[in-house]
Each structure stands twice: as C-alpha cells, then as structure tokens.
Write a protein that holds these residues in place. Structure first.
Motif, PDB file in Angstrom:
ATOM      1  N   GLY A 278       0.949 -10.611  12.499  1.00  9.94           N
ATOM      2  CA  GLY A 278      -0.587 -10.671  12.604  1.00  9.94           C
ATOM      3  C   GLY A 278      -1.153 -11.825  11.697  1.00  9.94           C
ATOM      4  O   GLY A 278      -0.734 -12.032  10.641  1.00  9.94           O
TER       5      GLY A 278
ATOM      6  N   GLY B 156       2.369  -8.316  -0.173  1.00 10.48           N
ATOM      7  CA  GLY B 156       2.774  -8.496   1.203  1.00 10.48           C
ATOM      8  C   GLY B 156       1.665  -8.359   2.382  1.00 10.48           C
ATOM      9  O   GLY B 156       0.521  -8.817   2.141  1.00 10.48           O
TER      10      GLY B 156
ATOM     11  N   ALA C  72       0.873  -1.136   0.220  1.00  5.15           N
ATOM     12  CA  ALA C  72       0.027   0.085  -0.028  1.00  5.15           C
ATOM     13  C   ALA C  72       0.774   1.306   0.065  1.00  5.15           C
ATOM     14  O   ALA C  72       0.645   2.320  -0.603  1.00  5.15           O
TER      15      ALA C  72
ATOM     16  N   ALA D  72      -7.099  -5.612   8.134  1.00  2.00           N
ATOM     17  CA  ALA D  72      -8.692  -5.333   8.460  1.00  2.00           C
ATOM     18  C   ALA D  72      -9.254  -4.343   7.654  1.00  2.00           C
ATOM     19  O   ALA D  72     -10.423  -4.181   7.698  1.00  2.00           O
TER      20      ALA D  72
ATOM     21  N   THR E 242      -9.522 -10.739  11.796  1.00  2.00           N
ATOM     22  CA  THR E 242      -7.977 -10.358  12.090  1.00  2.00           C
ATOM     23  C   THR E 242      -7.646 -10.292  13.672  1.00  2.00           C
ATOM     24  O   THR E 242      -8.524  -9.826  14.288  1.00  2.00           O
ATOM     25  N   SER E 243      -6.432 -10.684  13.569  1.00  5.04           N
ATOM     26  CA  SER E 243      -5.943 -10.666  15.284  1.00  5.04           C
ATOM     27  C   SER E 243      -4.540 -10.684  15.327  1.00  5.04           C
ATOM     28  O   SER E 243      -3.800 -11.240  14.315  1.00  5.04           O
TER      29      SER E 243
ATOM     30  N   ARG F 104       3.708  -6.678  10.314  1.00  2.00           N
ATOM     31  CA  ARG F 104       3.396  -5.116  10.364  1.00  2.00           C
ATOM     32  C   ARG F 104       4.896  -4.890  10.554  1.00  2.00           C
ATOM     33  O   ARG F 104       5.670  -5.328  11.500  1.00  2.00           O
TER      34      ARG F 104
ATOM     35  N   LEU G 202      -2.037   0.607   6.140  1.00  2.98           N
ATOM     36  CA  LEU G 202      -3.108   0.956   4.969  1.00  2.98           C
ATOM     37  C   LEU G 202      -3.663   2.652   5.081  1.00  2.98           C
ATOM     38  O   LEU G 202      -3.609   3.127   4.111  1.00  2.98           O
TER      39      LEU G 202
END
Ligand code: FAD
Length: 414
Positions: free
Chosen positions: A274, A41, A14, A47, A309-310, A352, A382
């Motif tokens: 993540g 990637g 992004a 999310a 997501t988590s 991340r 993002l």
C-alpha cells in the motif's frame, strides 16, 4: 511451561514494540531486535486508524468486484502479472475465504483482538507521552451516492452485530461534522469508537522508549536464523551473535514467513502493498481521517501533514515501488478537499502482512512452545497491535488471555 523471565522480540513495528512493552512492564527481560529503525517498517506510514476491527478483505462480494477494480487505472487493486505464478495459491485460498460462512468465521476471529483494540491502546499509553498522539475522533466513511451507501450495508451489519458504535450522517449533517469536505457526498458513517493516531511512527517510537524505560534493550541487527523448542529459544544475528531467552516473539510483519517456517509454522503469508503521499497541511483541513469509499482512498490529517493512503498492490516484497497509480488520485483528493494544494512532499510504499483469511497469527508455534508468533495483521496492524501485545504477554507468562485463541493459531494452516 514456566512463566518467561526473558524474551527476544523480532521486529520493532507496532506489533513487536507493543509485545516488548507489555512484556517489559510485567517484569520480563526483553531484547527487541530490528534490522532498521524502530517503527520504520509498515507501521511508519499507515492511515492511523485504530478501530474495533472485524472486516476481512475476502468478503462474499469481492470476487465479482475484482475484474472492474483491476481494469480501473485509479482503482484500489493492482497485480503485477509477473508475480502471478507465486501469488496464485494465495489468491485461490483467498477466494475460498470469501464464502459467506468463512467470511463470518474470519470476522469473529479478527474480533477476538479487534473488540478491545482502542481500549488496549488506551491502556498501553495511559499517563505516558504517547497518550497525546491518540485522538478520539473516530473514522469517517463518506459515500458519493445513496446507491454506494446502500451497497456497503453488509459491512455495516457486520459491525452493528458486534456492537460497534456506528453513527450515520446525511449530506447536511456531514457538512457540520467536516465543514471543509467538498459538498459532494450523500452520506457519511462514523466509526465513533475508533481512535486516530496523529503520527503512527512517533507513537511506535514513544512506546519503544517506554519499553526501554522498563528495562528493555533495543538491538539494531538483522535476524538471520531462529531456533526454538518447548523450553528455550534463540536467534542468530547477521554479525554472528547468538542470543538466547525463555521465549522468542516473532513480529517481523510481512517478512515473518521464512522465520516462522524455521520455527515449525508453515503459513501462507503474503503482502498487500500500500502507498501513501504526504502534503503540507491545508489551511482548511479535516478533523479526522476520512475515507472516500467509492474511490477507496483515505485523507488523514496527521500532525506533520495531510496523508493520502490507498491501494492494495499484489507484487511481493521485492518489486520496486510504482507510485503512478497513487498519484492519479491527487485530482480526486483535491475534489474531496478543495483546500488541498501543492505537490506531495513525500511518498512511501508499505507492506501489509496478510494471510488469505485475514486473521492474524497470534500464539505459540505448533512445533515449539517457546516461540510465540505475532504477525499477519493485514489492514489492521496498528489497530490490533496493543491488544496483541497484551495477549502475547499473557501467553508468555502462562496467564489465560480471557478468550480461546485457537482461531488465531498457525495450526489452522497445518
Ligand atoms: C497504506 C497503508 C495504510 C494502512 N492503514 C492502517 C490503519 O489505518 N490502521 C491499521 O490498523 N492498520 C493500517 N495499515 C496496516 C498496518 O500498517 C500494518 O498491519 C502494521 O504496520 C503491521 O505492523 P507490524 O509490526 O506487524 O509490521 P512492521 O511495522 O512492518 O514491522 C516489522 C518489522 O520487522 C523488521 N524485520 C523484518 N524482518 C527482520 C529480520 N529478519 N531481522 C530483524 N528485523 C526484521 C522490519 O524491519 C520491521 O521494522 C495500513 C497499511 C498500509 C500499507
């Protein structure tokens, strides 16, 4: 330095794609390089929240919360203990950054990009096919109890002080807003000025197509070496090719550390890994992404399925994925959204790119003015991508970005 006429952008996530698009729109001859497919990637599986972001992970309460997070097998934080020796310096610095005055300064620094994050995305996609992928539904946090809602007041104060639009809902109002959520939540808080990307990967792909339409060239190749001084920059690709340009933009996400060091910027970049699970869209789904704050996971109604997501897992870039922890959340996800049925259709691990102070690195390398660094956007890559692209294009063209970018400089680690 004279305004750039050509640029090499390393990394087509992004952030890199936004930099490439903004530069190409402003007449710069761009080559966008990635070893994998565009958007493949970390930008592939997030999310989808595009927020006016301000909150650093290292907050004043975090040190006391970590032990219980680590002991809870469904908790949001995991550390692979074998990785601890390599992680220790980053963790120690992370603890320093959780002091109240550091936390405030870091929130201010993130806000330099975060304030305009959704607006920058609106500008980036206006009139283009990608526009249909951004939905103005905000980002909803839900709380199981009044106590957990009250405990999060510090986070809300951080946003209110900066003028973010927070709307509050009691249990009854929450059911009007999200009728398919189970009636087990006491409170909800909507970040009403946020956007939701219905398919983050496709959003990045469409922006890359827009860059190509403006003359950018995409090259699929691994960058193995980078060089820059105050006048020119170059990359060497795995096949031996060497490309030169007026500027190099390093936007390789969590993989930026080694290349940044070659450009004269030594930064403590780590990865907060993540996970996500995908499900078929349930019959009675959600209107927007919803995060169950007590349990630290998000359900996101993507255009191609429901995404859970988590987790932050500290284990570096090399360790294989361990999906067990994210899979333990499935029963809780069904409690939250009773119509969620079936087994996951896909599962994913992402990386991340995170510095201990949670500030992205955006700006010239302290030792080579032709190298512009654009990585380290942690939980908000993002959200902050389009604004980063605008700022990087300003910097490449010698235009004032409208704020003092010093707090985002890599020089803070010198
Ligand atoms: C589970 C999860 C949920 C998230 N949710 C959100 C959210 O809701 N909102 C939000 O704002 N953020 C979210 N994030 C964070 C966000 O996804 C990241 O911050 C963002 O994707 C980082 O983008 P990037 O372009 O910097 O990196 P990436 O998307 O990882 O792109 C980096 C690219 O560089 C390439 N590359 C690396 N090294 C080289 C090399 N040597 N040569 C060539 N190419 C190279 C890689 O192949 C990759 O394509 C989430 C992250 C995770 C993991």
């Amino acid at each position: 330095m004279p305004p750039a006429q050509s640029a090499l952008v390393v990394g087509a996530g992004a952030v890199g794609v936004s930099c490439a698009l903004q530069l190409a729109r402003r007449g710069v001859a761009v080559t966008l390089i990635d070893r994998g497919p565009v958007g493949g990637g970390t930008s592939h599986g997030n999310a989808g929240a595009i927020l006016r972001a301000a909150s650093p992970i290292a907050d004043p309460g975090i040190v006391w919360k970590v032990p219980s997070m680590l002991m809870d097998p469904t908790g949001p934080l995991a550390i692979r203990w074998r990785y601890l020796p390599r992680l220790a310096p980053w963790l120690l610095r992370f603890i320093v950054e959780s002091r109240p005055e550091r936390h405030r300064a870091n929130a201010d620094a993130i806000w330099l990009l975060g304030d305009q994050a959704p607006d920058a995305w609106r500008r980036q996609v206006r009139g283009a096919p990608a526009e249909t992928l951004l939905s103005p539904v905000g980002w909803l946090k839900v709380y199981s109890s009044e106590a957990s809602y009250r405990a999060a007041e510090g986070g809300r104060a951080l946003y209110r002080a900066r003028g973010a639009a927070l709307e509050e809902f009691d249990a009854h109002e929450l059911r009007q807003l999200e009728p398919n959520l189970a009636p087990i939540f006491a409170r909800g808080v909507l970040h009403a000025d946020g956007l939701f990307a219905l398919n983050p990967r496709r959003l990045v792909e469409l922006c890359a197509e827009a860059a190509v339409a403006q003359g950018a060239v995409i090259r699929q190749a691994e960058v193995v070496d980078v060089e820059a001084d105050d006048a020119r920059a170059a990359v060497t690709l795995a096949d031996g090719d060497r490309l030169e340009a007026d500027r190099l933009v390093l936007a390789a996400g969590a993989w930026s550390r080694g290349l940044a060091e070659k450009l004269g910027a030594k930064v403590p970049l780590e990865t907060e890994r993540g996970y996500h699970l995908m499900f078929e869209t349930p019959e009675r789904s959600l209107n927007r992404p919803v995060v169950w704050e007590d349990k630290s996971f998000v359900l996101c109604p993507m255009e191609h399925g429901l995404r859970l997501t988590s987790q932050v897992e500290l284990a570096g870039l090399e360790a294989p994925p361990d999906f067990r922890r994210v899979e333990t959340l499935i029963p809780m996800a069904r409690r939250m959204l009773p119509s969620l049925a079936g087994a996951p259709t896909d599962r994913w691990l992402g990386f991340r790119p995170s510095l201990p102070d949670a500030r992205p690195v955006v700006g010239p390398s302290p030792r080579a003015g032709a190298a512009l660094l654009a990585f380290g956007h942690q939980h908000y890559g993002l959200s902050l991508a389009a604004r980063t692209g605008e700022v990087v294009a300003d910097m490449a063209l010698g235009v004032d970005p409208g704020f003092d970018p010093t707090p985002l400089s890599a020089a803070r680690w010198a």
